[in-house]
Design a protein around this motif. Structure first.
Motif, mmCIF file in Angstrom:
data_model
loop_
_atom_site.group_PDB
_atom_site.id
_atom_site.type_symbol
_atom_site.label_atom_id
_atom_site.label_comp_id
_atom_site.label_asym_id
_atom_site.label_seq_id
_atom_site.Cartn_x
_atom_site.Cartn_y
_atom_site.Cartn_z
ATOM 1 N N VAL A 143 34.082 24.680 -32.536
ATOM 2 C CA VAL A 143 35.295 23.934 -31.672
ATOM 3 C C VAL A 143 36.755 24.563 -31.990
ATOM 4 N N ALA A 144 37.530 24.554 -31.246
ATOM 5 C CA ALA A 144 38.800 25.118 -31.560
ATOM 6 C C ALA A 144 39.823 24.329 -30.806
ATOM 7 N N THR A 145 41.106 24.564 -31.520
ATOM 8 C CA THR A 145 42.243 23.969 -31.255
ATOM 9 C C THR A 145 43.246 24.841 -30.677
ATOM 10 N N LEU A 146 44.090 24.504 -29.727
ATOM 11 C CA LEU A 146 45.067 25.479 -29.172
ATOM 12 C C LEU A 146 46.478 24.542 -29.027
ATOM 13 N N ASN A 147 47.335 25.136 -29.636
ATOM 14 C CA ASN A 147 48.837 24.499 -29.406
ATOM 15 C C ASN A 147 49.857 25.541 -29.013
ATOM 16 N N VAL A 148 49.999 25.423 -27.638
ATOM 17 C CA VAL A 148 51.264 26.286 -26.987
ATOM 18 C C VAL A 148 52.358 25.535 -26.892
ATOM 19 N N SER A 180 56.829 26.776 -27.072
ATOM 20 C CA SER A 180 57.893 27.717 -26.190
ATOM 21 C C SER A 180 58.033 28.855 -26.843
ATOM 22 N N SER A 181 57.714 29.181 -27.844
ATOM 23 C CA SER A 181 57.929 30.440 -28.855
ATOM 24 C C SER A 181 56.566 31.057 -29.495
ATOM 25 N N SER A 182 55.548 30.210 -29.339
ATOM 26 C CA SER A 182 54.175 30.579 -30.068
ATOM 27 C C SER A 182 53.178 29.977 -29.642
ATOM 28 N N ILE A 183 51.948 30.401 -29.862
ATOM 29 C CA ILE A 183 50.445 29.918 -29.424
ATOM 30 C C ILE A 183 49.918 30.059 -30.687
ATOM 31 N N LYS A 184 49.270 28.863 -31.147
ATOM 32 C CA LYS A 184 48.563 28.757 -32.464
ATOM 33 C C LYS A 184 47.060 28.335 -31.866
ATOM 34 N N LEU A 185 46.218 28.965 -32.663
ATOM 35 C CA LEU A 185 44.877 28.881 -32.551
ATOM 36 C C LEU A 185 43.920 28.719 -33.767
ATOM 37 N N ALA A 186 43.077 27.617 -33.841
ATOM 38 C CA ALA A 186 42.195 27.368 -35.021
ATOM 39 C C ALA A 186 40.804 27.180 -34.625
ATOM 40 N N ALA A 187 39.812 27.810 -35.246
ATOM 41 C CA ALA A 187 38.510 27.538 -35.021
ATOM 42 C C ALA A 187 37.697 26.866 -36.373
ATOM 43 N N TYR A 188 36.841 25.855 -35.962
ATOM 44 C CA TYR A 188 36.066 25.243 -36.816
ATOM 45 C C TYR A 188 34.646 24.994 -36.734
ATOM 46 N N ALA A 189 33.971 25.396 -37.535
ATOM 47 C CA ALA A 189 32.291 25.041 -37.614
ATOM 48 C C ALA A 189 32.301 23.454 -37.315
ATOM 49 N N ALA A 190 31.045 23.407 -36.439
ATOM 50 C CA ALA A 190 30.847 21.853 -36.181
ATOM 51 C C ALA A 190 29.256 21.831 -36.082
ATOM 52 N N ALA A 191 28.779 20.674 -36.852
ATOM 53 C CA ALA A 191 27.287 20.482 -36.903
ATOM 54 C C ALA A 191 26.945 19.812 -35.429
ATOM 55 N N GLN A 192 25.551 20.011 -35.120
ATOM 56 C CA GLN A 192 25.260 18.958 -34.239
ATOM 57 C C GLN A 192 25.406 17.665 -34.082
ATOM 58 N N ALA A 214 29.854 31.044 -28.241
ATOM 59 C CA ALA A 214 30.777 30.472 -27.592
ATOM 60 C C ALA A 214 31.446 29.168 -28.094
ATOM 61 N N VAL A 215 32.668 29.182 -27.822
ATOM 62 C CA VAL A 215 33.461 27.793 -28.285
ATOM 63 C C VAL A 215 32.902 26.370 -27.292
ATOM 64 N N VAL A 216 32.189 25.456 -28.020
ATOM 65 C CA VAL A 216 31.955 24.430 -27.249
ATOM 66 C C VAL A 216 32.926 23.268 -26.960
ATOM 67 N N ALA A 217 34.160 23.382 -27.360
ATOM 68 C CA ALA A 217 35.021 22.204 -27.181
ATOM 69 C C ALA A 217 36.325 22.861 -27.657
ATOM 70 N N LEU A 218 37.263 22.692 -26.747
ATOM 71 C CA LEU A 218 38.641 22.964 -26.917
ATOM 72 C C LEU A 218 39.685 21.773 -26.935
#
Length: 107
Positions: A6-11, A13-25, A89-93
């Motif tokens: 799963v990933a998080t996105l923070n857009v 005005s001057s940056s875009i931040k992304l983080a990806a995490y492992a997630a269990a079923q 693939a990222v399963v959730a954003l």
């Protein structure tokens, strides 16, 4: 590498931040796999990434060349580079949205 990503996105005005995490079923969030940022927008985008696995960070950076893209293409490029680097693939954003407060309720 992991069951799901799963990933998080923070857009901003001057940056875009992304983080990806492992997630269990089961839905429990696991460790952070990668953190990335494009700073210096819109004039001079500079991409950086940190991961517990340095090969993952290098693969991500190699796939996420942001020097020739328009602003609207930057976030999708990050997600595609993440999926390529992880080999899955990222399963959730999740995306952070900031509401302007009570004076901006009509917009």
């Amino acid at each position: 590498m992991t069951d799901r990503v799963v990933a998080t996105l923070n857009v901003g005005s001057s940056s875009i931040k992304l983080a990806a995490y492992a997630a269990a079923q089961s839905g429990k969030l696991g460790p952070r796999l990668l953190r990335a940022e494009i700073a210096g927008l819109p004039e001079t985008p500079k991409l950086s990434a940190v991961a517990g696995n340095s090969n993952l960070a290098r693969a991500f950076l190699a796939g996420a060349n942001v020097s020739d893209l328009q602003l609207s293409a930057l976030a999708p490029r990050l997600i595609l580079a993440l999926e390529d680097a992880l080999g899955q693939a990222v399963v959730a954003l999740g995306h952070r949205v900031v509401q302007g407060g009570p004076h901006n309720a009509d917009s």
